[in-house]
Structures are given as structure tokens and as C-alpha cells.
Design a protein around this motif. Sequence first.
Motif, PDB file in Angstrom:
ATOM      1  N   GLN A   1       8.840   9.735  -5.531  1.00  0.00           N
ATOM      2  CA  GLN A   1       9.316   8.517  -4.871  1.00  0.00           C
ATOM      3  C   GLN A   1       8.304   8.049  -3.818  1.00  0.00           C
ATOM      4  O   GLN A   1       7.996   6.857  -3.714  1.00  0.00           O
ATOM      5  N   GLU A   2       7.775   8.974  -3.036  1.00  0.00           N
ATOM      6  CA  GLU A   2       6.777   8.624  -2.026  1.00  0.00           C
ATOM      7  C   GLU A   2       5.519   8.055  -2.689  1.00  0.00           C
ATOM      8  O   GLU A   2       4.945   7.067  -2.210  1.00  0.00           O
ATOM      9  N   LEU A   3       5.110   8.655  -3.775  1.00  0.00           N
ATOM     10  CA  LEU A   3       3.934   8.185  -4.496  1.00  0.00           C
ATOM     11  C   LEU A   3       4.162   6.763  -5.015  1.00  0.00           C
ATOM     12  O   LEU A   3       3.268   5.909  -4.929  1.00  0.00           O
ATOM     13  N   ALA A   4       5.344   6.503  -5.529  1.00  0.00           N
ATOM     14  CA  ALA A   4       5.658   5.160  -6.025  1.00  0.00           C
ATOM     15  C   ALA A   4       5.625   4.147  -4.881  1.00  0.00           C
ATOM     16  O   ALA A   4       5.106   3.029  -5.034  1.00  0.00           O
ATOM     17  N   LYS A   5       6.144   4.520  -3.695  1.00  0.00           N
ATOM     18  CA  LYS A   5       6.100   3.620  -2.533  1.00  0.00           C
ATOM     19  C   LYS A   5       4.658   3.343  -2.127  1.00  0.00           C
ATOM     20  O   LYS A   5       4.294   2.203  -1.842  1.00  0.00           O
ATOM     21  N   LYS A   6       3.852   4.378  -2.072  1.00  0.00           N
ATOM     22  CA  LYS A   6       2.448   4.216  -1.670  1.00  0.00           C
ATOM     23  C   LYS A   6       1.698   3.340  -2.676  1.00  0.00           C
ATOM     24  O   LYS A   6       0.906   2.492  -2.297  1.00  0.00           O
ATOM     25  N   ASN A   7       1.966   3.544  -3.956  1.00  0.00           N
ATOM     26  CA  ASN A   7       1.319   2.712  -4.969  1.00  0.00           C
ATOM     27  C   ASN A   7       1.726   1.251  -4.814  1.00  0.00           C
ATOM     28  O   ASN A   7       0.894   0.348  -4.973  1.00  0.00           O
TER      29      ASN A   7
ATOM     30  N   ASN B   1      -3.737  -4.988  -1.956  1.00  0.00           N
ATOM     31  CA  ASN B   1      -4.779  -5.546  -2.827  1.00  0.00           C
ATOM     32  C   ASN B   1      -4.521  -7.027  -3.108  1.00  0.00           C
ATOM     33  O   ASN B   1      -5.459  -7.824  -3.154  1.00  0.00           O
ATOM     34  N   LYS B   2      -3.253  -7.401  -3.269  1.00  0.00           N
ATOM     35  CA  LYS B   2      -2.917  -8.809  -3.476  1.00  0.00           C
ATOM     36  C   LYS B   2      -3.260  -9.632  -2.237  1.00  0.00           C
ATOM     37  O   LYS B   2      -3.773 -10.749  -2.341  1.00  0.00           O
ATOM     38  N   LYS B   3      -2.985  -9.079  -1.045  1.00  0.00           N
ATOM     39  CA  LYS B   3      -3.328  -9.779   0.195  1.00  0.00           C
ATOM     40  C   LYS B   3      -4.842  -9.967   0.300  1.00  0.00           C
ATOM     41  O   LYS B   3      -5.323 -11.024   0.695  1.00  0.00           O
ATOM     42  N   ILE B   4      -5.592  -8.927  -0.016  1.00  0.00           N
ATOM     43  CA  ILE B   4      -7.050  -9.009   0.043  1.00  0.00           C
ATOM     44  C   ILE B   4      -7.547 -10.084  -0.916  1.00  0.00           C
ATOM     45  O   ILE B   4      -8.411 -10.890  -0.566  1.00  0.00           O
ATOM     46  N   ASP B   5      -7.013 -10.101  -2.125  1.00  0.00           N
ATOM     47  CA  ASP B   5      -7.418 -11.123  -3.088  1.00  0.00           C
ATOM     48  C   ASP B   5      -7.075 -12.517  -2.575  1.00  0.00           C
ATOM     49  O   ASP B   5      -7.866 -13.452  -2.717  1.00  0.00           O
TER      50      ASP B   5
ATOM     51  N   GLU C   1       2.641  -0.188  -1.983  1.00  0.00           N
ATOM     52  CA  GLU C   1       1.941  -0.675  -0.783  1.00  0.00           C
ATOM     53  C   GLU C   1       0.487  -1.018  -1.102  1.00  0.00           C
ATOM     54  O   GLU C   1      -0.023  -2.060  -0.668  1.00  0.00           O
ATOM     55  N   ILE C   2      -0.170  -0.158  -1.848  1.00  0.00           N
ATOM     56  CA  ILE C   2      -1.565  -0.398  -2.215  1.00  0.00           C
ATOM     57  C   ILE C   2      -1.674  -1.671  -3.039  1.00  0.00           C
ATOM     58  O   ILE C   2      -2.567  -2.493  -2.816  1.00  0.00           O
ATOM     59  N   GLU C   3      -0.772  -1.846  -3.972  1.00  0.00           N
ATOM     60  CA  GLU C   3      -0.791  -3.050  -4.797  1.00  0.00           C
ATOM     61  C   GLU C   3      -0.588  -4.302  -3.949  1.00  0.00           C
ATOM     62  O   GLU C   3      -1.278  -5.317  -4.114  1.00  0.00           O
TER      63      GLU C   3
END
Length: 160
Positions: free
Chosen positions: A29-35, A42-46, A37-39
Motif C-alpha cells: 500500500q505504501e509503495l502504491a502511494k509513493k508511486n 512528474n505530471k507537474k514537472i511536465d 505521488e511520483i506520477e
Amino acid sequence: MRKKELLLQNTQLFDKITMYEMQISKLKQELAKKNAEIEELNKKIDGISESKEEPKPFEKLEEKVMKQASSKKQFDYGAQVIGKIVVAGARYCNRLTDNSSLANAKELMNLILGRTEVAKSEILKIVSSGYDEELKKEKIDAEYEKAVDYFDSVMAQNNE
């Protein structure tokens, strides 16, 4: 007795497996949350990189020309002060050659000419700096005063 021990050991192992499965589930579950957040990041950066527009070449050129035009007046003022310093240095050198022994005069003239070069360098630094126009003029005038004071101190050495 053997059956009881095996049953107890089996129960303990089952409990450990259940505990480890719960830990694995939490970590997934934590890994899914972190993924997620990363996504999102990345959208904000784009989005930021897309929203940044590069100025057109003519806009850059126009900015550069405007900046140079405003600094031309400061360069002119700096050049005038450098001219005054050079003339003052030449006058002091002339006075040295008229009133002192040749060996001493050469040494003192080198000091005056060296200080003239330092003043020119300092004024160029000031004119090229990012200070506002009024502060640049003050610093340039201060550099002129320092040079003339130095010339006076050199002349005082000649009179000793």
C-alpha cells in the motif's frame, strides 16, 4: 506428545506467516502511494516545462540592445573619469621629472602609472557590475579620489 509439539509449532508458524503477510500488504500500500505521488510530481514537472515559453530571438535581442543602451551612458562616464585619472597621473609624473633625481623619479613614476592602471581596472569592474546608475557614479568618483590621494602620497615621498 509429539502431536502436541507439532501442532504448537504449526500454529506458531501460521501466526508468523499471517503477521508477515500483513506487513507485506502494508508495504504494498505504501509503495502504491509513493508511486502515485511520483506520477503526480512528474505530471507537474511536465506541466511546468510546457508552460515555460522561450522568448523569441527578437525579444532577447531587444532586451540586450536596451541593456547596452542604458549602460553606454555609464561607460561614457567611466571613460571620462579614467581620462581624468590618466591626465592627473601624467601631471604628477611631469612634476616628478622636473623636481627630483632621475632614479627616484622613475620609481615614483612607476608607482603612479601602476595606480593609474589599477584605477582603470576598478572603474571597468564598477561599470560592468549590476549596481544601479547612481551607485556606480559614486563608486567611480570614489575611485578617482583614491587615485588622486595616492598620487599625492607619492609626491609626498618625493619631498622627503
